[in-house]
Design a protein around this motif. Structure first.
Motif, mmCIF file in Angstrom:
data_model
loop_
_atom_site.group_PDB
_atom_site.id
_atom_site.type_symbol
_atom_site.label_atom_id
_atom_site.label_comp_id
_atom_site.label_asym_id
_atom_site.label_seq_id
_atom_site.Cartn_x
_atom_site.Cartn_y
_atom_site.Cartn_z
ATOM 1 N N SER A 51 1.059 -1.162 -0.035
ATOM 2 C CA SER A 51 0.038 0.101 -0.069
ATOM 3 C C SER A 51 0.955 1.207 0.093
ATOM 4 N N ARG A 52 0.205 2.428 -0.177
ATOM 5 C CA ARG A 52 1.078 3.706 -0.312
ATOM 6 C C ARG A 52 0.296 4.771 0.899
ATOM 7 N N GLY A 115 11.261 -0.593 -10.953
ATOM 8 C CA GLY A 115 10.225 -1.724 -11.169
ATOM 9 C C GLY A 115 8.926 -1.220 -10.681
ATOM 10 N N THR A 116 7.811 -1.703 -11.270
ATOM 11 C CA THR A 116 6.383 -1.280 -10.971
ATOM 12 C C THR A 116 5.398 -2.437 -10.428
ATOM 13 N N PHE A 117 4.645 -2.530 -9.701
ATOM 14 C CA PHE A 117 3.940 -3.551 -8.944
ATOM 15 C C PHE A 117 2.089 -3.633 -9.690
ATOM 16 N N ASP A 118 1.833 -4.617 -9.737
ATOM 17 C CA ASP A 118 0.521 -4.851 -10.201
ATOM 18 C C ASP A 118 -0.618 -4.269 -9.013
ATOM 19 N N THR A 119 -1.986 -4.170 -9.712
ATOM 20 C CA THR A 119 -2.911 -3.717 -8.911
ATOM 21 C C THR A 119 -3.683 -5.094 -8.315
ATOM 22 N N LEU A 120 -3.859 -5.276 -6.928
ATOM 23 C CA LEU A 120 -4.366 -6.092 -6.189
ATOM 24 C C LEU A 120 -5.779 -6.386 -6.858
ATOM 25 N N PRO A 121 -6.162 -7.734 -7.470
ATOM 26 C CA PRO A 121 -7.112 -8.020 -7.818
ATOM 27 C C PRO A 121 -8.514 -7.841 -6.864
ATOM 28 N N GLU A 131 -7.671 2.361 -1.696
ATOM 29 C CA GLU A 131 -8.035 2.356 -3.103
ATOM 30 C C GLU A 131 -6.925 1.727 -3.946
ATOM 31 N N SER A 132 -5.907 2.242 -3.509
ATOM 32 C CA SER A 132 -4.688 1.970 -4.653
ATOM 33 C C SER A 132 -3.673 0.768 -4.004
ATOM 34 N N VAL A 133 -4.448 -0.243 -3.563
ATOM 35 C CA VAL A 133 -3.423 -1.442 -3.004
ATOM 36 C C VAL A 133 -2.893 -1.933 -4.268
ATOM 37 N N ALA A 142 -1.754 -16.887 -9.439
ATOM 38 C CA ALA A 142 -2.153 -15.395 -9.197
ATOM 39 C C ALA A 142 -2.490 -14.725 -10.617
ATOM 40 N N VAL A 143 -3.566 -13.658 -10.263
ATOM 41 C CA VAL A 143 -3.844 -12.866 -11.576
ATOM 42 C C VAL A 143 -3.604 -11.369 -11.224
ATOM 43 N N PRO A 144 -3.199 -10.620 -11.923
ATOM 44 C CA PRO A 144 -3.359 -9.146 -11.618
ATOM 45 C C PRO A 144 -4.806 -8.430 -11.766
ATOM 46 N N GLU A 145 -5.149 -7.299 -11.321
ATOM 47 C CA GLU A 145 -6.561 -6.968 -11.594
ATOM 48 C C GLU A 145 -6.509 -6.504 -13.168
#
Length: 171
Positions: A51-52, A115-121, A131-133, A142-145
């Motif tokens: 999270s941020r 590096g960048t991360f995926d959005t939690l599905p 909101e921005s997990v 596992a699948v990204p959102e």
């Protein structure tokens, strides 16, 4: 005669390209190290939740399975599951794979390398999540959102389920 420093040499565009490729490879390698470590500690692990809040820096929230069940929360301190001695644990030296702050350090370093991360599905989101997990995918199931709409070499995705629309297209 005073000791004057040698003049700095120009960095070249080729230098930048080499460093960029090396940074990308290092970030992806660290993502794989983290994923394999957390899966060794928690075999059902699918997502490392990041999270941020209002801060630009990443915070790790916990480890979840495919359905979003919390396997481990990170209020700080130690990660309860142990990691056996061996090459995976050795790759962490001098950091400790059971120290949540060391894990956070690696997550933040992956980002600092670009590096960048995926959005939690949605299936794995908890009602207390912001909101921005984001997440690091830890499992081949596992699948990204959101799947990438184009080529994204900076996305840190050591594992993921096959993309369904790619299967139907025969890709």
């Amino acid at each position: 005669m005073p000791n004057t420093p040698a003049p700095m040499a120009y960095a070249t565009v080729a230098d930048l390209q080499r460093i960029t490729v090396a940074s990308r490879a290092t970030a992806h390698g660290l993502a794989l190290l983290v994923a394999d470590t957390l899966r060794a500690q928690y075999p059902q692990a699918a997502y490392l939740v990041i999270s941020r809040d209002d801060c630009p820096h990443a915070h790790i929230e916990g480890i979840r399975d495919l359905q979003g069940t919390v396997l481990c929360d990170f209020p700080g301190g130690r990660i309860p599951a142990e990691l056996a001695q061996g090459p995976l644990r050795d790759a962490w030296a001098p950091l400790d794979p059971q120290d949540a702050m060391d894990l956070l350090t690696l997550v933040q370093r992956m980002e600092s390398l670009g590096g960048t991360f995926d959005t939690l599905p949605d299936e794995a989101v908890d009602e207390g999540d912001s909101e921005s997990v984001q997440c690091l995918l830890l499992s081949p199931s596992a699948v990204p959102e959101f799947w990438d709409t184009g080529e994204d070499r900076w996305r840190l995705r050591p594992y993921s389920a096959p993309r369904l629309d790619a299967q139907s297209d025969g890709k």
